[in-house]
Design a protein around this motif. Structure first.
Motif, PDB file in Angstrom:
ATOM      1  N   GLY A   1     -15.841 -40.534 -62.347  1.00  0.00           N
ATOM      2  CA  GLY A   1     -15.707 -40.007 -61.000  1.00  0.00           C
ATOM      3  C   GLY A   1     -16.878 -40.316 -60.089  1.00  0.00           C
ATOM      4  N   PHE A   2     -17.904 -41.012 -60.608  1.00  0.00           N
ATOM      5  CA  PHE A   2     -19.057 -41.381 -59.772  1.00  0.00           C
ATOM      6  C   PHE A   2     -18.810 -42.668 -58.994  1.00  0.00           C
ATOM      7  N   LYS A   3     -17.674 -43.339 -59.260  1.00  0.00           N
ATOM      8  CA  LYS A   3     -17.336 -44.573 -58.544  1.00  0.00           C
ATOM      9  C   LYS A   3     -17.029 -44.246 -57.089  1.00  0.00           C
ATOM     10  N   ASP A   4     -16.814 -45.290 -56.298  1.00  0.00           N
ATOM     11  CA  ASP A   4     -16.509 -45.097 -54.880  1.00  0.00           C
ATOM     12  C   ASP A   4     -15.114 -44.536 -54.674  1.00  0.00           C
ATOM     13  N   ALA A   5     -14.908 -43.928 -53.506  1.00  0.00           N
ATOM     14  CA  ALA A   5     -13.579 -43.437 -53.111  1.00  0.00           C
ATOM     15  C   ALA A   5     -12.638 -44.641 -53.019  1.00  0.00           C
ATOM     16  N   PRO A   6     -11.361 -44.475 -53.268  1.00  0.00           N
ATOM     17  CA  PRO A   6     -10.674 -43.215 -53.495  1.00  0.00           C
ATOM     18  C   PRO A   6     -10.742 -42.719 -54.942  1.00  0.00           C
ATOM     19  N   VAL A   7     -11.291 -43.522 -55.847  1.00  0.00           N
ATOM     20  CA  VAL A   7     -11.339 -43.130 -57.258  1.00  0.00           C
ATOM     21  C   VAL A   7     -12.348 -42.013 -57.492  1.00  0.00           C
ATOM     22  N   GLY A   8     -13.502 -42.105 -56.835  1.00  0.00           N
ATOM     23  CA  GLY A   8     -14.570 -41.158 -57.129  1.00  0.00           C
ATOM     24  C   GLY A   8     -15.307 -40.669 -55.907  1.00  0.00           C
TER      25      GLY A   8
ATOM     26  N   SER B   1     -22.827 -45.550 -56.157  1.00  0.00           N
ATOM     27  CA  SER B   1     -23.256 -46.411 -55.048  1.00  0.00           C
ATOM     28  C   SER B   1     -24.480 -45.840 -54.346  1.00  0.00           C
ATOM     29  N   TRP B   2     -24.516 -44.516 -54.189  1.00  0.00           N
ATOM     30  CA  TRP B   2     -25.689 -43.897 -53.562  1.00  0.00           C
ATOM     31  C   TRP B   2     -26.932 -44.158 -54.406  1.00  0.00           C
ATOM     32  N   MET B   3     -26.809 -44.023 -55.722  1.00  0.00           N
ATOM     33  CA  MET B   3     -27.946 -44.295 -56.613  1.00  0.00           C
ATOM     34  C   MET B   3     -28.399 -45.745 -56.459  1.00  0.00           C
ATOM     35  N   ASN B   4     -27.454 -46.679 -56.422  1.00  0.00           N
ATOM     36  CA  ASN B   4     -27.805 -48.087 -56.250  1.00  0.00           C
ATOM     37  C   ASN B   4     -28.481 -48.333 -54.905  1.00  0.00           C
ATOM     38  N   ASP B   5     -27.953 -47.734 -53.839  1.00  0.00           N
ATOM     39  CA  ASP B   5     -28.548 -47.912 -52.509  1.00  0.00           C
ATOM     40  C   ASP B   5     -29.974 -47.373 -52.455  1.00  0.00           C
TER      41      ASP B   5
END
Length: 162
Positions: free
Chosen positions: A66-73, A78-82
Motif C-alpha cells: 500500500g506504499f505504492k502510488d495511487a490508485p494502488v497505494g 515515492s515520498w521517501m524516494n523524493d
C-alpha cells in the motif's frame, strides 16, 4: 479486554544523500559528506482492543504494498524516494544556502532544504509524514509508533512519542 498487541516493521534503505552539518565547526561534519541512509519504521494498530487485535481483513497491521502510488497505494514510497534518494540535505539557515540553491538551479544537485539537520530530525520527519498519510488511509486504522534513521551500520537515531 485483549492484553497483547502486534507491531510490524518495514526497512526503507539505499538512500544516497549528501549532507552538511554547518554548525559542527569542531569536526569534519561541517564539510559535505555522504551517507546511505536507511529508515526502520514501526507500525501498530490504533484499535488493538478489538477481537482481531487491530489486524485488518488480511490479518496484517499494514499492507506494505500500500506504499505504492495511487490508485494502488498512498504514495509513501515515492515520498521517501523524493526526500532521500540522491538528494543534498541542507539546513534552512546554512550560511551557504544560496550557493546550494544555485547549484540546484544549475542541475548539479537535488536540494532538500531541512528545518533541522541530523538523523534525529530525519527520523521525526518520516514519523510525522507517515502518520499524517496513515491517518487518512484505511480509516486511520494504523499508525507509526517509532522511526529509526541509520546514518550507517553503527550510528542511528530514533524518534517516538510516549
Amino acid at each position: 479486554k485483549i492484553m497483547g498487541k502486534f507491531q510490524s516493521t518495514k526497512l526503507f534503505d539505499n538512500y544516497s544523500v549528501a549532507i552538511r552539518q554547518w554548525r559542527a565547526q569542531h569536526s569534519h561534519c561541517q564539510l559535505l559528506h555522504g551517507y546511505a541512509l536507511k529508515f526502520k519504521v514501526w507500525f501498530e494498530s490504533n484499535t488493538p482492543e478489538d477481537e482481531k487485535m487491530g489486524l485488518d481483513d488480511m490479518n496484517w497491521i499494514v499492507d506494505y504494498g500500500g506504499f505504492k502510488d495511487a490508485p494502488v497505494g498512498n504514495g509513501l514510497k515515492s515520498w521517501m524516494n523524493d526526500m532521500w534518494d540522491h538528494t543534498l540535505l541542507i539546513e534552512k539557515d546554512d550560511p551557504y544556502l544560496d550557493f546550494f540553491e544555485s547549484a540546484a538551479m544549475e542541475g548539479l544537485c537535488k536540494l532538500v532544504v531541512m528545518d533541522k539537520m541530523g538523523a534525529e530530525s530525519c527520523a521525526k520527519m518520516v514519523y510525522d509524514h507517515f502518520n499524517e498519510v496513515l491517518s487518512k488511509t484505511d480509516g486511520g486504522r494504523c499508525k507509526v509508533v517509532k522511526v529509526e534513521c541509520f546514518e550507517n551500520d553503527k550510528n542511528s537515531s530514533l524518534y517516538y512519542e510516549d
